[in-house]
Design a protein around this motif. Structure first.
Motif, PDB file in Angstrom:
ATOM      1  N   SER A   1      35.740 -27.450  56.119  1.00 24.82           N
ATOM      2  CA  SER A   1      35.124 -26.862  54.931  1.00 24.82           C
ATOM      3  C   SER A   1      36.066 -27.043  53.749  1.00 24.82           C
ATOM      4  CB  SER A   1      34.834 -25.373  55.145  1.00 24.82           C
ATOM      5  OG  SER A   1      36.029 -24.651  55.386  1.00 24.82           O
ATOM      6  N   PHE A   2      35.509 -27.063  52.543  1.00 20.90           N
ATOM      7  CA  PHE A   2      36.360 -27.252  51.369  1.00 20.90           C
ATOM      8  C   PHE A   2      35.671 -26.721  50.113  1.00 20.90           C
ATOM      9  CE2 PHE A   2      33.605 -30.929  51.239  1.00 20.90           C
ATOM     10  CZ  PHE A   2      33.407 -31.182  49.889  1.00 20.90           C
ATOM     11  N   ASP A   3      36.476 -26.488  49.098  1.00 14.62           N
ATOM     12  CA  ASP A   3      35.991 -26.211  47.748  1.00 14.62           C
ATOM     13  C   ASP A   3      36.189 -27.455  46.899  1.00 14.62           C
ATOM     14  OD1 ASP A   3      35.053 -23.603  47.857  1.00 14.62           O
ATOM     15  OD2 ASP A   3      36.947 -22.692  47.236  1.00 14.62           O
ATOM     16  N   GLY A   4      35.111 -27.931  46.274  1.00 15.68           N
ATOM     17  CA  GLY A   4      35.206 -29.043  45.353  1.00 15.68           C
ATOM     18  C   GLY A   4      35.403 -28.555  43.924  1.00 15.68           C
ATOM     19  N   PRO A   5      35.471 -29.474  42.963  1.00 11.38           N
ATOM     20  CA  PRO A   5      35.626 -29.083  41.561  1.00 11.38           C
ATOM     21  C   PRO A   5      34.472 -28.183  41.120  1.00 11.38           C
ATOM     22  CG  PRO A   5      35.085 -31.418  41.767  1.00 11.38           C
ATOM     23  CD  PRO A   5      35.408 -30.935  43.133  1.00 11.38           C
ATOM     24  N   GLY A   6      34.830 -27.133  40.374  1.00 12.66           N
ATOM     25  CA  GLY A   6      33.852 -26.161  39.921  1.00 12.66           C
ATOM     26  C   GLY A   6      33.695 -24.994  40.864  1.00 12.66           C
ATOM     27  N   GLN A   7      34.115 -25.164  42.102  1.00 12.67           N
ATOM     28  CA  GLN A   7      34.011 -24.087  43.079  1.00 12.67           C
ATOM     29  C   GLN A   7      35.283 -23.250  43.048  1.00 12.67           C
ATOM     30  OE1 GLN A   7      32.828 -26.704  46.379  1.00 12.67           O
ATOM     31  NE2 GLN A   7      30.708 -26.038  46.088  1.00 12.67           N
ATOM     32  N   PRO A   8      35.244 -22.036  43.610  1.00 12.95           N
ATOM     33  CA  PRO A   8      36.310 -21.068  43.318  1.00 12.95           C
ATOM     34  C   PRO A   8      37.731 -21.540  43.571  1.00 12.95           C
ATOM     35  CG  PRO A   8      34.447 -19.941  44.276  1.00 12.95           C
ATOM     36  CD  PRO A   8      34.129 -21.409  44.357  1.00 12.95           C
ATOM     37  N   GLY A   9      37.949 -22.268  44.667  1.00 11.57           N
ATOM     38  CA  GLY A   9      39.316 -22.660  44.976  1.00 11.57           C
ATOM     39  C   GLY A   9      39.933 -23.612  43.974  1.00 11.57           C
ATOM     40  N   THR A  10      39.118 -24.318  43.202  1.00 14.40           N
ATOM     41  CA  THR A  10      39.646 -25.216  42.175  1.00 14.40           C
ATOM     42  C   THR A  10      39.413 -24.676  40.765  1.00 14.40           C
ATOM     43  OG1 THR A  10      37.615 -26.515  41.973  1.00 14.40           O
ATOM     44  CG2 THR A  10      39.186 -27.196  43.657  1.00 14.40           C
ATOM     45  N   ARG A  11      38.348 -23.913  40.575  1.00 10.02           N
ATOM     46  CA  ARG A  11      38.040 -23.394  39.233  1.00 10.02           C
ATOM     47  C   ARG A  11      38.980 -22.272  38.837  1.00 10.02           C
ATOM     48  NH1 ARG A  11      38.339 -21.937  35.142  1.00 10.02           N
ATOM     49  NH2 ARG A  11      36.820 -21.489  33.483  1.00 10.02           N
ATOM     50  N   HIS A  12      39.224 -21.343  39.723  1.00 11.58           N
ATOM     51  CA  HIS A  12      39.994 -20.157  39.348  1.00 11.58           C
ATOM     52  C   HIS A  12      41.433 -20.496  38.969  1.00 11.58           C
ATOM     53  CE1 HIS A  12      36.711 -17.635  40.228  1.00 11.58           C
ATOM     54  NE2 HIS A  12      36.940 -17.372  41.492  1.00 11.58           N
ATOM     55  N   HIS A  13      42.054 -21.411  39.690  1.00 15.00           N
ATOM     56  CA  HIS A  13      43.474 -21.663  39.467  1.00 15.00           C
ATOM     57  C   HIS A  13      43.766 -22.980  38.746  1.00 15.00           C
ATOM     58  CE1 HIS A  13      45.353 -18.232  41.350  1.00 15.00           C
ATOM     59  NE2 HIS A  13      44.519 -18.319  42.363  1.00 15.00           N
ATOM     60  N   HIS A  14      42.876 -23.960  38.843  1.00 16.63           N
ATOM     61  CA  HIS A  14      43.150 -25.274  38.264  1.00 16.63           C
ATOM     62  C   HIS A  14      42.207 -25.643  37.131  1.00 16.63           C
ATOM     63  CE1 HIS A  14      45.944 -25.735  41.534  1.00 16.63           C
ATOM     64  NE2 HIS A  14      44.982 -25.600  42.417  1.00 16.63           N
ATOM     65  N   GLY A  15      41.195 -24.829  36.900  1.00 11.92           N
ATOM     66  CA  GLY A  15      40.289 -25.069  35.779  1.00 11.92           C
ATOM     67  C   GLY A  15      39.340 -26.231  35.964  1.00 11.92           C
ATOM     68  N   LEU A  16      39.198 -26.749  37.192  1.00  9.29           N
ATOM     69  CA  LEU A  16      38.272 -27.850  37.416  1.00  9.29           C
ATOM     70  C   LEU A  16      36.831 -27.356  37.350  1.00  9.29           C
ATOM     71  CD1 LEU A  16      39.929 -29.826  40.370  1.00  9.29           C
ATOM     72  CD2 LEU A  16      40.290 -30.078  37.903  1.00  9.29           C
ATOM     73  N   VAL A  17      35.963 -28.162  36.771  1.00  8.95           N
ATOM     74  CA  VAL A  17      34.552 -27.810  36.672  1.00  8.95           C
ATOM     75  C   VAL A  17      33.723 -28.808  37.480  1.00  8.95           C
ATOM     76  CG1 VAL A  17      34.821 -26.689  34.435  1.00  8.95           C
ATOM     77  CG2 VAL A  17      34.258 -29.136  34.518  1.00  8.95           C
ATOM     78  N   PHE A  18      32.466 -28.449  37.706  1.00 11.87           N
ATOM     79  CA  PHE A  18      31.579 -29.297  38.497  1.00 11.87           C
ATOM     80  C   PHE A  18      31.424 -30.684  37.875  1.00 11.87           C
ATOM     81  CE2 PHE A  18      29.955 -25.401  40.558  1.00 11.87           C
ATOM     82  CZ  PHE A  18      29.847 -25.856  41.860  1.00 11.87           C
ATOM     83  N   ARG A  19      31.095 -31.636  38.741  1.00 12.91           N
ATOM     84  CA  ARG A  19      30.755 -32.983  38.317  1.00 12.91           C
ATOM     85  C   ARG A  19      29.528 -33.415  39.110  1.00 12.91           C
ATOM     86  NH1 ARG A  19      35.702 -36.770  40.214  1.00 12.91           N
ATOM     87  NH2 ARG A  19      34.218 -38.396  39.646  1.00 12.91           N
ATOM     88  N   PRO A  20      28.619 -34.160  38.502  1.00  9.49           N
ATOM     89  CA  PRO A  20      27.397 -34.535  39.226  1.00  9.49           C
ATOM     90  C   PRO A  20      27.592 -35.633  40.262  1.00  9.49           C
ATOM     91  CG  PRO A  20      27.345 -35.403  36.989  1.00  9.49           C
ATOM     92  CD  PRO A  20      28.556 -34.519  37.070  1.00  9.49           C
ATOM     93  N   ASP A  21      28.589 -36.505  40.069  1.00  7.21           N
ATOM     94  CA  ASP A  21      28.790 -37.629  40.988  1.00  7.21           C
ATOM     95  C   ASP A  21      29.598 -37.163  42.204  1.00  7.21           C
ATOM     96  OD1 ASP A  21      31.022 -37.201  39.374  1.00  7.21           O
ATOM     97  OD2 ASP A  21      31.603 -39.323  39.361  1.00  7.21           O
ATOM     98  N   TRP A  22      28.976 -36.342  43.016  1.00  4.29           N
ATOM     99  CA  TRP A  22      29.669 -35.643  44.100  1.00  4.29           C
ATOM    100  C   TRP A  22      30.154 -36.585  45.198  1.00  4.29           C
ATOM    101  CZ3 TRP A  22      31.274 -30.935  43.124  1.00  4.29           C
ATOM    102  CH2 TRP A  22      31.719 -30.094  44.156  1.00  4.29           C
ATOM    103  N   GLU A  23      29.652 -37.804  45.211  1.00  4.36           N
ATOM    104  CA  GLU A  23      30.167 -38.775  46.171  1.00  4.36           C
ATOM    105  C   GLU A  23      31.654 -39.034  45.939  1.00  4.36           C
ATOM    106  OE1 GLU A  23      28.431 -41.165  42.706  1.00  4.36           O
ATOM    107  OE2 GLU A  23      27.941 -39.336  43.832  1.00  4.36           O
ATOM    108  N   ASN A  24      32.103 -38.849  44.701  1.00  8.84           N
ATOM    109  CA  ASN A  24      33.515 -39.033  44.396  1.00  8.84           C
ATOM    110  C   ASN A  24      34.357 -37.820  44.772  1.00  8.84           C
ATOM    111  OD1 ASN A  24      33.444 -41.704  43.306  1.00  8.84           O
ATOM    112  ND2 ASN A  24      32.379 -40.861  41.529  1.00  8.84           N
ATOM    113  N   VAL A  25      33.701 -36.756  45.207  1.00 12.23           N
ATOM    114  CA  VAL A  25      34.382 -35.600  45.802  1.00 12.23           C
ATOM    115  C   VAL A  25      34.368 -35.721  47.323  1.00 12.23           C
ATOM    116  CG1 VAL A  25      34.365 -33.085  46.033  1.00 12.23           C
ATOM    117  CG2 VAL A  25      33.716 -34.151  43.850  1.00 12.23           C
ATOM    118  N   VAL A  26      33.202 -35.989  47.871  1.00 13.16           N
ATOM    119  CA  VAL A  26      33.074 -36.082  49.330  1.00 13.16           C
ATOM    120  C   VAL A  26      33.850 -37.278  49.875  1.00 13.16           C
ATOM    121  CG1 VAL A  26      31.409 -36.559  51.183  1.00 13.16           C
ATOM    122  CG2 VAL A  26      30.921 -34.803  49.475  1.00 13.16           C
ATOM    123  N   GLY A  27      33.920 -38.375  49.122  1.00 12.47           N
ATOM    124  CA  GLY A  27      34.650 -39.544  49.596  1.00 12.47           C
ATOM    125  C   GLY A  27      36.075 -39.230  50.020  1.00 12.47           C
ATOM    126  N   PRO A  28      36.899 -38.616  49.153  1.00 11.10           N
ATOM    127  CA  PRO A  28      38.257 -38.261  49.569  1.00 11.10           C
ATOM    128  C   PRO A  28      38.297 -37.264  50.733  1.00 11.10           C
ATOM    129  CG  PRO A  28      38.083 -38.251  47.183  1.00 11.10           C
ATOM    130  CD  PRO A  28      36.692 -38.412  47.711  1.00 11.10           C
TER     131      PRO A  28
END
Length: 406
Positions: free
Chosen positions: A183-210
């Motif tokens: 399981s993981f938090d991607g950009p925009g989700q709490p584990g990245t948004r709260h501390h790193h300021g990352l926001v959602f992106r629509p091209d989620w294949e570039n999140v799931v790929g890594p």
């Protein structure tokens, strides 16, 4: 499902039902949810935070006392419930991104979950997944300690949920059936948004790929039997990733979403074509006023805008709805999916009514539409309140798909 609490505030009621649902996998106790709910002042967001925080603090204290006394199972169970209650405490605070209560409760939720994770057998391993110039936080669950390569479910939450919450949202149920889970938090989700300021992106294949790259470094993961499960808004993001990354043996949309632009248009009483140009316009005072009126009239829209500005990077309420236009499986994207796909649908989904059916209609891969109804007690968004039933049906489907890949 008929509201048992907060009949005039569907947002408060759904979040209460959400915790009731997590009872199934240890995320709450019925009495704790009831007494906390009874203390909350109706429509008072500060009261919501204060009462859930108080319950979380008390239950976390129970966990610490149990652990100090050597009672590992009692400590594990208490920390798991406290983690969920802390998550609920900060849920409605995101209208002010600087509110210190957000990080206080979120960090306590993660801390409690990690204390729980260390007390499971096998332990649940916190992981940091390389992603661009940072990492994505997550958890690796093993069905056993044998090191045997097993079918694995990669999963993530949606517009507002955490990787920790996915314990109740699919991970525990998968492990019971012999799957490993990442399981993981991607950009925009709490584990990245709260501390790193990352926001959602629509091209989620570039999140799931890594994430898949990381999964494939793990000897416990069978590379031919990896499924992807997306919860809530993840029911759009997971199919999006599967459309462009064909290393997946199956994808599960829980529940299915085809086009967030449709939701944006519907919420503002616009047709889809009108929404495209009006939401993207540099100036539209009339629509701005309509958005403000919708926020004032509807607790659901108020929360949607507050959360959207926080996690989507939007600068204005209208901008929230504009960003939703980018999140879709139109223009042939759905048709690019090749692996077997399960689309779940809840008959009384207040967020994505009709969206699962649209997604299912546009798929050309092997596909299944799994419908949940009020007669089953499973008609709420993502089957909140019916997790045991929902995951029995979801994983029975996945068992059959995985059996065909061996």
């Amino acid at each position: 499902m008929k509201s048992l609490f907060f009949p005039h505030n569907p947002s408060f009621w759904f979040e209460t039902l959400r915790s009731f649902g997590h009872i199934a996998y240890g995320g709450a106790d019925f009495g704790e949810v009831v007494v906390t709910t009874e203390r909350i002042t109706v429509d008072d967001y500060d009261s919501w935070h204060d009462e859930w925080l108080a319950t979380a603090d008390r239950v976390a204290d129970e966990g610490r006392t149990a652990l100090a006394g050597g009672h590992r199972v009692s400590a594990r169970d208490a920390f798991l419930r406290a983690s969920n209650y802390y998550r609920s405490a900060e849920f409605f605070l995101h209208g002010d991104a600087t509110d210190p209560r957000i990080l206080h409760a979120y960090d306590a939720s993660v801390r409690c979950f990690r204390q729980t994770a260390a007390l499971f057998t096998p332990v649940v391993e916190p992981v940091e997944i390389p992603y661009e110039d940072t990492t994505l936080p997550g958890y690796l669950y093993r069905a056993d300690d044998s090191g045997t390569a097993r079918p694995t479910v990669v999963m993530f939450n949606g517009f507002d949920g955490t990787a920790e919450e996915m314990h109740f949202g699919g991970a525990a149920a998968a492990v019971e059936r012999g799957y490993n889970v990442l399981s993981f938090d991607g950009p925009g989700q709490p584990g990245t948004r709260h501390h790193h300021g990352l926001v959602f992106r629509p091209d989620w294949e570039n999140v799931v790929g890594p994430v898949l790259d990381h999964a494939l470094t793990r000897p416990e993961v069978d590379p031919a039997r990896i499924a992807l499960l997306g919860n809530s808004m993840g029911g759009l993001l997971a199919p999006r990733a599967a459309a462009f990354d064909h290393r997946l043996a199956a994808v599960i949309a829980l529940d299915g979403v085809y086009d967030l632009g449709d939701m944006a248009a519907g919420a503002l009483s616009l047709d889809r074509a009108e929404a495209e140009w009006r939401l993207r316009a540099d100036h539209d005072p009339e629509l701005d006023a309509a958005v403000e009126a919708a926020v004032a009239a509807s607790p659901k829209i108020r929360w949607l805008v507050d959360q959207g500005m926080y996690v989507m990077g939007a600068e204005t309420p209208r901008g929230v709805f504009s960003t939703f236009l980018e999140y879709h499986l139109r223009d042939g994207i759905a048709q690019k999916i090749t692996c077997p796909t399960l689309v779940c649908s809840a008959s009384d989904d207040v967020f994505f009514e009709g969206q699962p059916e649209l997604l299912h209609k546009h798929l050309t891969c092997p596909k299944t539409l799994l419908e949940f109804t009020g007669a089953l007690g499973a008609d709420a968004h993502c089957q909140a309140g019916a997790q045991r039933l929902a995951f029995a049906r979801v994983y029975d489907w996945l068992d059959d798909v995985m059996a065909e890949t061996t």
